[in-house]
Write a protein that holds these residues in place. Sequence first.
Motif, PDB file in Angstrom:
ATOM      1  N   THR A  99       1.001  -1.162  -0.142  1.00 11.94           N
ATOM      2  CA  THR A  99       0.050   0.243   0.070  1.00 11.94           C
ATOM      3  C   THR A  99       0.857   1.270   0.012  1.00 11.94           C
ATOM      4  O   THR A  99       2.062   1.153   0.341  1.00 11.94           O
ATOM      5  CB  THR A  99      -1.063   0.063   1.153  1.00 11.94           C
ATOM      6  OG1 THR A  99      -1.931   0.962   1.027  1.00 11.94           O
ATOM      7  CG2 THR A  99      -0.203   0.397   2.539  1.00 11.94           C
ATOM      8  N   SER A 100       0.265   2.446  -0.405  1.00 12.36           N
ATOM      9  CA  SER A 100       1.013   3.743  -0.358  1.00 12.36           C
ATOM     10  C   SER A 100      -0.051   4.776  -0.296  1.00 12.36           C
ATOM     11  O   SER A 100      -1.370   4.623  -0.450  1.00 12.36           O
ATOM     12  CB  SER A 100       1.830   3.763  -2.178  1.00 12.36           C
ATOM     13  OG  SER A 100       1.934   5.012  -2.074  1.00 12.36           O
ATOM     14  N   THR A 101       0.483   6.105   0.180  1.00  9.99           N
ATOM     15  CA  THR A 101      -0.368   7.239   0.365  1.00  9.99           C
ATOM     16  C   THR A 101      -0.271   8.003  -0.949  1.00  9.99           C
ATOM     17  O   THR A 101      -0.696   9.068  -0.882  1.00  9.99           O
ATOM     18  CB  THR A 101       0.172   8.044   1.487  1.00  9.99           C
ATOM     19  OG1 THR A 101       1.709   8.170   1.373  1.00  9.99           O
ATOM     20  CG2 THR A 101       0.064   7.428   2.778  1.00  9.99           C
ATOM     21  N   ASP A 102       0.551   7.648  -1.851  1.00 12.37           N
ATOM     22  CA  ASP A 102       0.958   8.392  -3.342  1.00 12.37           C
ATOM     23  C   ASP A 102      -0.350   8.082  -4.229  1.00 12.37           C
ATOM     24  O   ASP A 102      -0.213   6.808  -4.637  1.00 12.37           O
ATOM     25  CB  ASP A 102       2.334   8.146  -3.502  1.00 12.37           C
ATOM     26  CG  ASP A 102       2.504   8.734  -5.096  1.00 12.37           C
ATOM     27  OD1 ASP A 102       3.670   8.935  -5.202  1.00 12.37           O
ATOM     28  OD2 ASP A 102       1.336   9.282  -5.554  1.00 12.37           O
ATOM     29  N   PRO A 103      -1.202   8.880  -4.544  1.00 11.29           N
ATOM     30  CA  PRO A 103      -2.290   8.589  -5.476  1.00 11.29           C
ATOM     31  C   PRO A 103      -1.930   8.044  -6.683  1.00 11.29           C
ATOM     32  O   PRO A 103      -2.549   7.281  -7.520  1.00 11.29           O
ATOM     33  CB  PRO A 103      -2.764   9.887  -5.689  1.00 11.29           C
ATOM     34  CG  PRO A 103      -2.308  11.121  -4.517  1.00 11.29           C
ATOM     35  CD  PRO A 103      -1.019  10.353  -4.078  1.00 11.29           C
ATOM     36  N   GLU A 104      -0.741   8.427  -7.207  1.00 10.08           N
ATOM     37  CA  GLU A 104      -0.315   8.012  -8.517  1.00 10.08           C
ATOM     38  C   GLU A 104       0.384   6.623  -8.314  1.00 10.08           C
ATOM     39  O   GLU A 104      -0.100   5.695  -9.120  1.00 10.08           O
ATOM     40  CB  GLU A 104       1.134   8.753  -8.988  1.00 10.08           C
ATOM     41  CG  GLU A 104       0.695  10.188  -9.461  1.00 10.08           C
ATOM     42  CD  GLU A 104      -0.417  10.028 -10.461  1.00 10.08           C
ATOM     43  OE1 GLU A 104      -1.452  10.752 -10.584  1.00 10.08           O
ATOM     44  OE2 GLU A 104      -0.052   9.362 -11.431  1.00 10.08           O
ATOM     45  N   ILE A 105       0.728   6.362  -7.315  1.00 11.05           N
ATOM     46  CA  ILE A 105       1.508   4.777  -7.143  1.00 11.05           C
ATOM     47  C   ILE A 105       0.232   3.945  -6.864  1.00 11.05           C
ATOM     48  O   ILE A 105       0.006   2.715  -7.271  1.00 11.05           O
ATOM     49  CB  ILE A 105       2.171   4.623  -6.041  1.00 11.05           C
ATOM     50  CG1 ILE A 105       3.382   5.612  -5.733  1.00 11.05           C
ATOM     51  CG2 ILE A 105       2.501   3.483  -5.570  1.00 11.05           C
ATOM     52  CD1 ILE A 105       4.580   4.963  -6.687  1.00 11.05           C
ATOM     53  N   LEU A 106      -0.967   4.440  -6.174  1.00 14.16           N
ATOM     54  CA  LEU A 106      -2.138   3.525  -5.865  1.00 14.16           C
ATOM     55  C   LEU A 106      -2.876   3.331  -7.103  1.00 14.16           C
ATOM     56  O   LEU A 106      -3.665   2.193  -7.193  1.00 14.16           O
ATOM     57  CB  LEU A 106      -2.992   4.617  -5.102  1.00 14.16           C
ATOM     58  CG  LEU A 106      -2.843   4.442  -3.552  1.00 14.16           C
ATOM     59  CD1 LEU A 106      -3.538   5.620  -2.821  1.00 14.16           C
ATOM     60  CD2 LEU A 106      -2.793   3.263  -2.935  1.00 14.16           C
TER      61      LEU A 106
END
Length: 478
Positions: A320-327
């Motif tokens: 998981t990530s907090t980066d919208p692009e990575i998500l």
Amino acid sequence: MENNKRFPEGFLWGGAVAANQVEGAYLEDGKGLTNVDLLPTGPERRKIMEGYIQSLKPDSGDFYPSHEAIDFYHAYKEDIALFAEMGFKSFRLSISWARIFPNGDDVEPNEAGLQFYDDLFDELLKHDIEPVVTIAHFDVPVSLIDRFGSWKSRKLVNLFEKYSITLFERYKNKVKYWMTFNEINMLLHLPFMGAGIVLDEEENRNQVLYQAAHHQLVASAKAVKACHEIIPGAQIGCMLAAGMTYAYTSNPEDVWKAMDRDRESFFFIDVQSRGVYPGYASRFFEDNSLDIKMEDGDEALLKENTVDYIGFSYYSSRCTSTDPEILKQQTSGNVFGSIKNPYARVSEWGWTIDPKGFRITANQLWDRYQKPLFVVENGLGAVDQPDENGNIDDDYRIEYLSEHLNAMSEAIKDGVEIIGYTSWGPIDIVSASTGEMKKRYGYIYVDRDNKGNGTLDRSKKKSFDWYKEVIETNGESL
Ligand code: BGP
């Protein structure tokens, strides 16, 4: 256990299935309709599993794979003989609530349903195979959904207790290993499949789901209490859809989010294994203005009736990530999706393949709960194409399982106490998430396609003899 042994003596090697994914005979001998009997194949399935269902009656235009499944209800003796040929020490199966109480609250249980499982346990014991019984593997009688809203209602607590006590009394001389709810955390992700919960837009989703979760947790504790009273020495566990969540980067925000994701699942097991609601859950309820109604006695019941072991399924780890692009780089996975892990390959259904994650997850669970673990689901769903002679050389499945069993043996060397391993779908069965037969897990091929065509004939794949040797050598052949 001497150091060079990879698995303890008496390790419970075997396989696991669920009633709704193998039995078929969905209305035979008095069985009532269940929520999982209302899951069609095709594009509608996901929405219905998520709790948005229009009707509690099957639609004649749809195909419902649970209705016939692989006809285990009639073929179980042949299938168990094949499991015995592989040398199974254990076999995990679930009992369909609606075979025992067709309407969920019938005054008397359905004798034909009780007798079916009696005969099934006798067949297993004849081959020295230990039954491992899941009391609820998603099944909820539709009548309880229709009249009470399923687990939204506190009524289900006592109905589940009565159902559990009926099983313990009937099978106390045959079944020593029990577990209450399969993948209890499924309720948060697929409420209708996991717990028969129908959602509508204006309801507060978290309020509904965490109240239902409380009802299941109380019901589970009541079942633990009854099991210990009726079958002294029996082991009764919980069951978690597990798989550690990795932070995509060392950004503390990602690390915190990964821990938070794991706590979403651990919440259930914290209550079932430690007996108290964790502080982070109380904070979550407060932060989201959830008012979870608890009755007098609930707290003491939960505290005094914790599980004996931690059952869990492992297919994949997650990212998981907090980066919208990575998500945006999503891939699928059992129950919950995940960001694609650049360090891991994926299955044909996009599920991350991460054997090291199996060792990590087992260590994580052992560190947290310090209770024996039981791996009750692990396996590879794949498209097995018979060759011109009808053979299936499923080397890819042997590779997946070898990697994961070696990782599990490393976890045991790390000091993690694991009592058994029942690989998911030792025989091809209906996929829970997609309803497909095409997504095959078995050491045994079943001639049936996604639309229900085929002879239902069983045949051995290459992995049949491979797993037989693993069991014969107690894992030394890995
Ligand atoms: C888990 C269920 C099992 C099984 C498994 C594999 O969620 O406990 O019932 O189905 O997933 O998933 P699938 O069948 O979707 O491949």
